[in-house]
Design a protein around this motif. Sequence first.
Motif, PDB file in Angstrom:
ATOM      1  N   PHE A   1      -3.124 -79.674  58.964  1.00 60.51           N
ATOM      2  CA  PHE A   1      -3.152 -80.573  60.119  1.00 60.51           C
ATOM      3  C   PHE A   1      -4.057 -80.036  61.218  1.00 60.51           C
ATOM      4  N   LEU A   2      -4.057 -78.725  61.269  1.00 56.48           N
ATOM      5  CA  LEU A   2      -4.926 -78.116  62.268  1.00 56.48           C
ATOM      6  C   LEU A   2      -6.353 -78.585  62.095  1.00 56.48           C
ATOM      7  N   TRP A   3      -6.833 -78.513  60.879  1.00 61.17           N
ATOM      8  CA  TRP A   3      -8.228 -78.897  60.680  1.00 61.17           C
ATOM      9  C   TRP A   3      -8.425 -80.393  60.831  1.00 61.17           C
TER      10      TRP A   3
ATOM     11  N   ARG B   1      -4.247 -82.340  72.867  1.00 61.41           N
ATOM     12  CA  ARG B   1      -3.866 -81.676  71.622  1.00 61.41           C
ATOM     13  C   ARG B   1      -3.579 -80.203  71.860  1.00 61.41           C
TER      14      ARG B   1
ATOM     15  N   LEU C   1       0.710 -76.985  58.300  1.00 65.98           N
ATOM     16  CA  LEU C   1       0.211 -76.817  59.661  1.00 65.98           C
ATOM     17  C   LEU C   1      -1.281 -76.534  59.642  1.00 65.98           C
ATOM     18  N   PHE C   2      -1.676 -75.695  58.708  1.00 63.38           N
ATOM     19  CA  PHE C   2      -3.079 -75.340  58.631  1.00 63.38           C
ATOM     20  C   PHE C   2      -3.931 -76.568  58.320  1.00 63.38           C
TER      21      PHE C   2
ATOM     22  N   ALA D   1      -6.775 -81.973  63.042  1.00 60.93           N
ATOM     23  CA  ALA D   1      -6.793 -82.123  64.494  1.00 60.93           C
ATOM     24  C   ALA D   1      -8.140 -81.757  65.067  1.00 60.93           C
TER      25      ALA D   1
ATOM     26  N   GLY E   1      -3.391 -77.247  65.797  1.00 64.81           N
ATOM     27  CA  GLY E   1      -2.385 -76.637  64.944  1.00 64.81           C
ATOM     28  C   GLY E   1      -1.240 -77.607  64.750  1.00 64.81           C
ATOM     29  N   PHE E   2      -1.061 -78.502  65.678  1.00 63.46           N
ATOM     30  CA  PHE E   2      -0.093 -79.581  65.513  1.00 63.46           C
ATOM     31  C   PHE E   2      -0.812 -80.777  64.912  1.00 63.46           C
ATOM     32  N   ASP E   3      -0.063 -81.583  64.220  1.00 59.97           N
ATOM     33  CA  ASP E   3      -0.694 -82.698  63.537  1.00 59.97           C
ATOM     34  C   ASP E   3      -0.787 -83.925  64.412  1.00 59.97           C
TER      35      ASP E   3
END
Lengths: 358, 339
Positions: A10-12, B305, A7-8, A14, B308-310
Motif C-alpha cells: 500500500f505504501l507504494w 497521506r 503495508l509495504f 500511496a 505507508g497507510f493505504d
Amino acid sequence: MTRLVSLFFFLWVAIAVLPPPVLAETIAPVRAAIDGFIRPNFERFADISELMVSDVEPLCERPSRKQLKDARSAFRAAATAWARVEFVRVGPLSTGNRAERILFWPDRRGTGLRQVQAALANKDGSVQTVGDLSQKSVALQGFGALEYLLFGTGSENLATAGSGFRCAFAVAAAQNISAIAREVSDAWNDDMGHSGIWLTPGPENESYRTDSEALAELVGTLAHGFEMVRDQRLRPIAPENRRPGLHKRALFWRSDATVSVINANLSGMQSLFDVSGLADSLTHDQRWLAGSIAFEFSNARKTISGIKLPIDRLVGDTEQSSKLAYLLVVTRSLQRLVGEEMANDIGLSTGFSPMDGD
Amino acid sequence: MFASAFYSRQGTFGAVVLSEDGRVLAKVDLPARGHDVIFNRQNDTAVVFARRPGNFAVAFDIGGKKPPVTFTTRPQRHFYGHGAFASDGQLLFATENDYENADGTIGVFDASSNYRRIGEFQSFGVGPHQLMMMPDDRILAVANGGIETHPDYGRAKLNIPEMNPSLVFIDSRTGELLEKHELPVGMKQVSVRHITGGGPGRVVFAGQYEGSSLHRPQLIGQVEQGGGLAFLNIAGTAIDLLRRYTGSIAVSQDLDRLAVTSPRGGVVLIVERKSGRVLRTGRLSKARGVAATGNGFVASSGTGRIAGFDRSISIGDQHYSFDNHLNAAGGKSEMSVFN
C-alpha cells in the motif's frame, strides 16, 4: 508478516499516486508569459532605465530646476517600469542579488538611508562610479538610494552648481540600475538561459521535471506577487497602524510614487495573468474563477483610481486610507483565487504550494 | 504513534496524534496554522507551536483527560514553530523572534506551571528555527536560519543579501554559547532550518536555498560538537529534485541513513550518511514531514497521506494537509516506508 507485506504494497500505491494529469498544451501559458509579458516588460524596464540615466547625467553638467524636475520624472518612470515586472523573481532576477541591488526593500531598519547619508557626509569616493558602487552594500546601489539623492533632504541643491558629489552618486546609482536591468533583460532574451529551461520540462531538466512544475512556477509567481504587494507595500501603511509619520514607512514616499508603484504592480500582474492565458487552463466547471479574478483586478484598479491624496496625507485620511485597507482584502482574495483555487483546479499538486515555507 | 500539525481545505487548523494504523488518538483545534508538534514523554502530552509569525502554542493531553493549555510568548516576540523539552519534561525551550531587535531568542517555559514563560536567552543568530536537546540533556543545538523577518511585513525576508546562518550549541542551564558553526563562504544563502540528532555529539541539518533559482547547492550536512560543519556530497541529480527546499529531516534508528523531504520537489530522499550516496528516491506529492520508525522512515504529505497507510488520513469528512514535520513516539512500529 502478511500485514507488513500489505503495508509495504500500500505504501507504494500511496506514494505512486500522481497528481491528476494536466491537460495538453500545459506549457502554453508559460510560453505566452515569457514572450508576451516577461521579455517585453524587462526590456521596457531596461529601456526606461537608460532614459533615466540620460536625464540624470545632465544634472551634473548643467544643473537647473528643469533638469532636476526631468530627473525626478525619469526616476518615477523607471520605478514604475520596475514595479510592473519586479514580481517575476524566478531566474535572472534571483541571481547575484539583482533584485535587492535594484531595490532593497523592505528596509525596516533604514539601512539604506543611514548608508546614503554617511556616504554623503563623508564624501565617500567609492560611490562615485558605477564600477565602484556595484561592489558596495546592496542598500546603496538602487532605487532606494537614488530616491533619497533626487528627492531627500538637500536634493534641491542639485538644481544649482556645487552638488557635484551628490550628483555623481546619483548618476552612478542610475547607471547601476540601468546596467542590472539590461543584464536581466538580456538573460531573459537568451533562449539558452532560464527561458529555455522553463520551456523544456522533462526528466533531464534540473529545474522543471514536468509541464505541471513549469506551470506551477508561473502560478506561484503571481501568488507570491500578491503576497508581496500586500505584506511589503500595503500592510506597513494600513490604517490599523495609523500614527504620526506613518507615511515614512511607505515605499517611495519621498517621490510620492507609492500608489503609482502599487498600481503598476497590480496592473503588471493582471497583464501577466491575461497574456499568459492561464484562464484557459481551468477546467470547464471552474471557469468562473477567471471571472472572479478579473472582478478582483477590476476592484483593485477602481480603488486605486479613487486615491487622490499624496502619500503623506493619504495615510492620515480616514476615507482615503480605507482604500488601502480594501486593497489588502483584494490582494488576499487574489492570492487565494490564483494560488489556491486555481492551482488546485489545474492539478498543481506538486511543485508549488502557497502554503509552503518554514 | 505520530504527531503532526495540519490544515484543512475548509481553512481550519489543528494538530493530531495518530496511531500507526491511522486512528486519531488526540486532536486539538488551533486558531491559526501550527508547525511542529513535540511529545513530552513524561506525561503523555504533546505541544504544537504556531507557525511564524504566530505567538501561541497549545499543550494537549494525548489521552484526552485534561483540557488543552494554550500559552503564548511575551510581547515583542513570536514563535518560529519549534520547541524541545528537557528530558524530565519540566522545561520547554522554544525558538522565538525578538523582531524589533532582529535577534533570535530561546524562550524557556515551565511545563509544571501551565507553561509559564520563565526566561529567555539568545540564540546567537538571526531567525532560529528548529532546535533539539542533545543526549546529554544539557546542551541545546539550534539552527539559526539567518533570515530576518518582522511581523509588520508578513513573511517577507528582509536580509537575503546579508544573511549569515549558523548552527550553535548552547548550555541550556546558563544560556552560554558553547560553539557556533557558520556556513562556509559561498553557502551563506543556505538557510539552516531543520535539525535532528545524528548520534552522540552530532547533529544533521537540512536547509533551504535563498539564492539564485539557477543554482543547486548542497542542502544537507552535519555538525559535530568540538568538530566542524560539513555538507554531504550528494549527487547533483538528487539535489535537483529537492528544488532548493527541504521540509524536514530524520535519521534512521541505526544512524546510518537520513531521510529528507521536499514539498516543492514532491520527493523523499534516503541518503547514506557516510558517503552521501542516495539509496532511494521516493515520489510523494507534497512530501512534508518525515520520521524514523523501526528500520526505516515514514513520510507525511500535504495531500493528507502518511505514506505507508493505504489511504489518506482523514478525520470525519474533511481532508487534511499535514505540515512540514512528523514526529514519531512509542518506537514499536515495524512499519517502514523506505528501507
